[in-house]
Design a protein around this motif. Structure first.
Motif, PDB file in Angstrom:
ATOM      1  N   GLU A 162       4.596  -0.221  -2.338  1.00  0.00           N
ATOM      2  CA  GLU A 162       5.441  -0.581  -0.468  1.00  0.00           C
ATOM      3  C   GLU A 162       7.417  -1.269  -1.335  1.00  0.00           C
ATOM      4  O   GLU A 162       7.888  -0.938  -0.565  1.00  0.00           O
ATOM      5  CB  GLU A 162       4.968  -1.866  -0.435  1.00  0.00           C
ATOM      6  CG  GLU A 162       3.284  -1.607   0.317  1.00  0.00           C
ATOM      7  CD  GLU A 162       1.916  -2.004  -0.326  1.00  0.00           C
ATOM      8  OE1 GLU A 162       2.292  -2.457  -1.616  1.00  0.00           O
ATOM      9  OE2 GLU A 162       0.840  -1.680  -0.432  1.00  0.00           O
ATOM     10  N   ARG A 183       4.918   5.655  -1.195  1.00  0.00           N
ATOM     11  CA  ARG A 183       4.541   5.059  -0.618  1.00  0.00           C
ATOM     12  C   ARG A 183       5.177   4.477   0.618  1.00  0.00           C
ATOM     13  O   ARG A 183       4.543   4.947   2.186  1.00  0.00           O
ATOM     14  CB  ARG A 183       3.662   3.783  -1.039  1.00  0.00           C
ATOM     15  CG  ARG A 183       2.625   3.282   0.291  1.00  0.00           C
ATOM     16  CD  ARG A 183       2.158   1.855  -1.351  1.00  0.00           C
ATOM     17  NE  ARG A 183       1.328   2.152  -2.208  1.00  0.00           N
ATOM     18  CZ  ARG A 183       0.263   2.125  -2.263  1.00  0.00           C
ATOM     19  NH1 ARG A 183      -0.148   2.487  -1.160  1.00  0.00           N
ATOM     20  NH2 ARG A 183      -0.208   2.386  -2.904  1.00  0.00           N
ATOM     21  N   ASN A 184       5.836   4.536   0.704  1.00  0.00           N
ATOM     22  CA  ASN A 184       6.704   4.305   2.245  1.00  0.00           C
ATOM     23  C   ASN A 184       7.394   5.838   2.722  1.00  0.00           C
ATOM     24  O   ASN A 184       8.262   6.241   4.113  1.00  0.00           O
ATOM     25  CB  ASN A 184       8.401   3.336   1.663  1.00  0.00           C
ATOM     26  CG  ASN A 184       9.473   4.342   0.754  1.00  0.00           C
ATOM     27  OD1 ASN A 184       9.365   5.119   1.051  1.00  0.00           O
ATOM     28  ND2 ASN A 184      10.081   3.673   0.412  1.00  0.00           N
TER      29      ASN A 184
END
Length: 293
Positions: free
Chosen positions: A249, A272-273
């Motif tokens: 994250e 992931r973002n």
């Protein structure tokens, strides 16, 4: 009179010391082996080594060798029809290291490792999952699914030395979590008469996988002769990464590095973002890269 300890030290000196250490469990020219329901700890070198074997199944096993020099966990070598599942590793080196003969002997015997099935594993420490560096006879047909390779040094690592020849071909990884993905040359296992050709890696697919370790996420570096940068036969080639999540994250950037590569495809590779990642290439030796969102 020489003591047992002094005699052992003499042999260690004469034969290169660390190279004479035995394997904890060794299977040689065996067929239909079933290894299950045991905890294996603290070998002097590799933990489980099978060479010239056919049909070996391992499951329900715990392998621990943390702090052991060359403390590999499970090492299939010039063998075929191998399966491992429901096994936990915490090792001092590679958790799994798929091999096919060491150095000139591997080139001479020339028996590949083929048809390896790996699923439902937890690799909790050590160097991770490796193919090579002793792969002079070739490795073909490795399938991995539902494996966790975390808190390791390399994650998934394909490796060979320029002088050893051999190949790694037809690797499929699906639904895994790994620290990194690396395919490159290494500086060790180079002794003896060299092979007539460079190694090559090709036909590699990784799908639906999270790569969330620290540092560079992907490193693909093929094999080249000094002064010969365009011999594509020995590049890392025909690689697909599809539906891949990189980093955690807090990561705003994760690097993918390419050198001496040909026909590399990235399809839906994201941080992931949700942001795009960065690609670093050596433009003189990278060909046919596709990025598909």
């Amino acid at each position: 009179m020489q003591t047992k300890k002094s005699i052992l030290n003499m042999f260690r000196t004469a034969w290169g010391g660390r190279r004479i250490r035995g394997r904890l469990l060794g299977f040689i020219q065996c067929k239909n082996v079933h290894l299950t329901g045991i905890n294996i700890e603290n070998p002097s070198c590799w933990t489980v080594h099978m060479i010239y074997c056919d049909t070996v199944t391992t499951h329900g096993v715990s392998i621990k060798s943390r702090g052991i020099d060359n403390g590999d966990g499970w090492d299939p070598d010039s063998s075929r029809n191998l399966m491992i599942f429901d096994t936990t590793f915490d090792t001092g080196d590679d958790c799994i290291a798929i091999k096919s003969g060491k150095n000139p002997d591997g080139n001479r015997v020339n028996i590949p490792t083929e048809n390896v099935r790996i699923f439902d594993l937890n690799m909790l420490g050590g160097h991770g999952m490796a193919i090579g560096s002793e792969q002079s006879g070739g490795v073909k047909g490795v399938y991995m699914r539902d494996c966790v390779i975390q808190n390791t040094k390399y994650g998934l690592e394909l490796k060979a030395h320029n002088s050893r020849g051999g190949y790694i071909e037809d690797l499929l990884m699906v639904d895994c979590v790994i620290d990194r993905f690396m395919a490159h040359s290494v500086t060790y296992n180079a002794d003896g008469i060299p092979a007539p050709t460079l190694p090559y890696f090709k036909g590699i697919t990784i799908k639906n996988t999270v790569i969330d370790g620290a540092g560079r996420a992907v490193e693909l570096i093929g094999f080249t002769h000094d002064g010969e940068e365009h011999v594509k036969d020995y590049y890392v080639q025909d690689v697909l990464l599809e539906n891949i999540i990189l980093g955690n994250e807090n990561d705003d950037i994760k690097e993918i590095f390419l050198k001496a590569c040909n026909q590399i495809t990235f399809k839906n590779v994201r941080l992931r973002n949700g942001k795009k990642t960065t690609y670093t290439t050596n433009k003189d030796t990278v060909f046919g890269v596709q990025i598909i969102d």
